[in-house]
Scaffold this motif. Structure first.
Motif, short mmCIF file in Angstrom:
data_model
loop_
_atom_site.label_atom_id
_atom_site.label_comp_id
_atom_site.label_asym_id
_atom_site.label_seq_id
_atom_site.Cartn_x
_atom_site.Cartn_y
_atom_site.Cartn_z
N PRO A 35 -7.62 -6.68 2.25
CA PRO A 35 -7.35 -5.84 1.09
C PRO A 35 -8.63 -5.48 0.34
O PRO A 35 -9.70 -6.05 0.61
CB PRO A 35 -6.41 -6.70 0.24
CG PRO A 35 -6.77 -8.10 0.62
CD PRO A 35 -7.11 -8.05 2.07
N PRO A 36 -8.55 -4.58 -0.63
CA PRO A 36 -9.76 -4.15 -1.34
C PRO A 36 -10.50 -5.26 -2.07
O PRO A 36 -11.71 -5.19 -2.23
CB PRO A 36 -9.21 -3.11 -2.35
CG PRO A 36 -7.96 -2.60 -1.73
CD PRO A 36 -7.36 -3.77 -1.01
N LEU A 37 -9.79 -6.29 -2.53
CA LEU A 37 -10.44 -7.38 -3.25
C LEU A 37 -9.80 -8.70 -2.84
O LEU A 37 -8.58 -8.84 -2.87
CB LEU A 37 -10.32 -7.18 -4.76
CG LEU A 37 -10.87 -8.30 -5.65
CD1 LEU A 37 -12.37 -8.47 -5.42
CD2 LEU A 37 -10.59 -8.01 -7.12
N THR A 38 -10.65 -9.65 -2.47
CA THR A 38 -10.18 -10.99 -2.12
C THR A 38 -10.94 -12.02 -2.94
O THR A 38 -12.16 -11.93 -3.10
CB THR A 38 -10.40 -11.28 -0.62
OG1 THR A 38 -9.79 -10.27 0.16
CG2 THR A 38 -9.81 -12.63 -0.25
N VAL A 39 -10.20 -12.98 -3.46
CA VAL A 39 -10.80 -14.12 -4.17
C VAL A 39 -10.74 -15.32 -3.23
O VAL A 39 -9.66 -15.71 -2.80
CB VAL A 39 -10.03 -14.43 -5.47
CG1 VAL A 39 -10.68 -15.62 -6.19
CG2 VAL A 39 -9.99 -13.21 -6.38
N VAL A 40 -11.89 -15.87 -2.89
CA VAL A 40 -11.97 -17.05 -2.02
C VAL A 40 -12.69 -18.15 -2.79
O VAL A 40 -13.77 -17.93 -3.34
CB VAL A 40 -12.73 -16.74 -0.72
CG1 VAL A 40 -12.85 -18.00 0.13
CG2 VAL A 40 -12.02 -15.64 0.07
N ALA A 41 -12.09 -19.34 -2.83
CA ALA A 41 -12.70 -20.46 -3.54
C ALA A 41 -12.59 -21.72 -2.69
O ALA A 41 -11.58 -21.95 -2.04
CB ALA A 41 -12.02 -20.68 -4.88
N THR A 42 -13.64 -22.52 -2.73
CA THR A 42 -13.66 -23.80 -2.02
C THR A 42 -13.44 -24.91 -3.03
O THR A 42 -14.25 -25.10 -3.93
CB THR A 42 -15.00 -24.01 -1.29
OG1 THR A 42 -15.28 -22.86 -0.48
CG2 THR A 42 -14.95 -25.23 -0.41
N LEU A 43 -12.32 -25.64 -2.89
CA LEU A 43 -12.02 -26.73 -3.81
C LEU A 43 -12.67 -28.03 -3.37
O LEU A 43 -13.07 -28.85 -4.20
CB LEU A 43 -10.51 -26.93 -3.92
CG LEU A 43 -9.71 -25.77 -4.51
CD1 LEU A 43 -8.26 -26.16 -4.64
CD2 LEU A 43 -10.27 -25.36 -5.86
#
Length: 322
Positions: A35-43
């Motif tokens: 998609p146009p914007l993805t939020v990826v975070a490593t916990l």
């Protein structure tokens, strides 16, 4: 509603897809038609993001880091840049490429919206996908470089922990809670990104820090259809017309009515693309009583008359009043 909130509200589709992955190395997820914007975070643990088909250097995410990915529709998230793709995700569909049992574990459900093997020492990853809409969505994406890395911080970490906790729940109203928690993560990440040394956010974002001009932008976004004049805005702010116009132009980079027209034309483009509202109705909704005057302004901004623009950009699932 402030300008950033207004952009996020108008640009995004509801029910953003949010998933949590708990996986031991080696692991690798390829995303196609992202998609146009993805939020990826490593916990927990670490991850690498590489951009397939480009010369871009892979980026490393440590625990608590957030990546805002907007410049590509194809990328891979893995434990290391060298790990070959094991699973390819296209939209909401997963395809196992590597038939190794560990790779197949990516598909194993551990809890609502949570997948992986769940073993000790695993990497814990969150991914939220935003389907942004049209010209307004483009304005929001204009805040970012193709990949914006936000280092871990106390505020973003607390928001990520809240989102991670809610992802694994399945209670009444859960979709609404997750949507808002993801928005919280996104807004905090955007703020942190724009505040980084050397960041160059758009002029309208920098203008939000100016009390008077920030309020003028809020008024325009709150009621874009109102027949605003420079004098009216200046009066609302307790400034002279000349002083307000000069200050707005200096801070935002364009005169007040030019900004207003640009915002109205962005709204109009999305209404034409996404709804079946008549051109006269669209004109009225963005502040034009005369459809002809609206058509002239729209063509000047977008290079095509509203009717032609609609035919060229029409969404197949567009809905709205006839």
């Amino acid at each position: 509603m402030d300008v950033l909130s207004d952009l996020l509200h108008r640009a995004r589709a509801r029910n953003a897809m949010v998933r949590k992955l708990v996986q031991r190395p080696p692991w690798s997820l390829g995303f196609v038609e992202a998609p146009p914007l993805t939020v990826v975070a490593t916990l927990a643990g670490h991850a690498s993001v590489r951009f397939d088909g480009t010369d871009a250097v892979p980026v490393r995410l440590a625990a608590g880091d957030i990546a805002l990915i907007s410049g590509t529709s194809r990328y891979t998230i893995a434990d290391t840049p060298a790990t070959p793709p094991q699973v390819v995700i296209r939209g909401r569909e997963k395809q196992v490429v590597d038939r190794d049992e560990r790779a197949a574990g990516v598909r194993r459900g551990l809890a609502p919206r949570t997948y992986g093997d769940g073993m000790p020492g695993a990497t814990v990853l969150l991914r939220g996908a935003y389907e942004l809409r049209g010209d307004v969505g483009d304005r929001l994406l204009g805040l970012l470089t193709p990949t914006a890395i936000v280092p871990a911080g106390p505020r973003t970490r607390a928001a990520l922990e809240l989102l991670a906790d809610e992802i694994a729940r399945d209670e009444p109203g859960q979709d609404a809670v997750i949507d808002r928690a993801l928005d919280l993560v996104l807004v905090l990440a955007l703020r942190a990104w724009c505040a980084k040394p050397g960041a160059t956010p758009p002029a309208w974002y920098r203008a939000l820090a100016d009390p008077a001009i920030g309020e003028a932008l809020r008024l325009v976004h709150q009621d874009p259809a109102r027949r605003w004049t420079v004098a009216q805005l200046a009066t609302r702010l307790g400034m002279s017309r000349a002083a307000f116009a000069a200050r707005f132009t200096s801070v935002v980079g364009e005169p007040p009515l030019a900004y207003l027209t640009g915002w109205r034309m962005a709204l109009a483009a999305d209404l034409l693309r996404d709804t079946e509202a008549t051109i006269a109705t669209v004109a009225h909704q963005v502040g034009y009583e005369d459809p002809f005057a609206f058509s002239v302004a729209f063509k000047r901004c977008h290079g095509a008359a509203p009717s032609l623009w609609r035919r060229q950009t029409r969404r197949p699932d567009a809905t709205g009043p006839k």
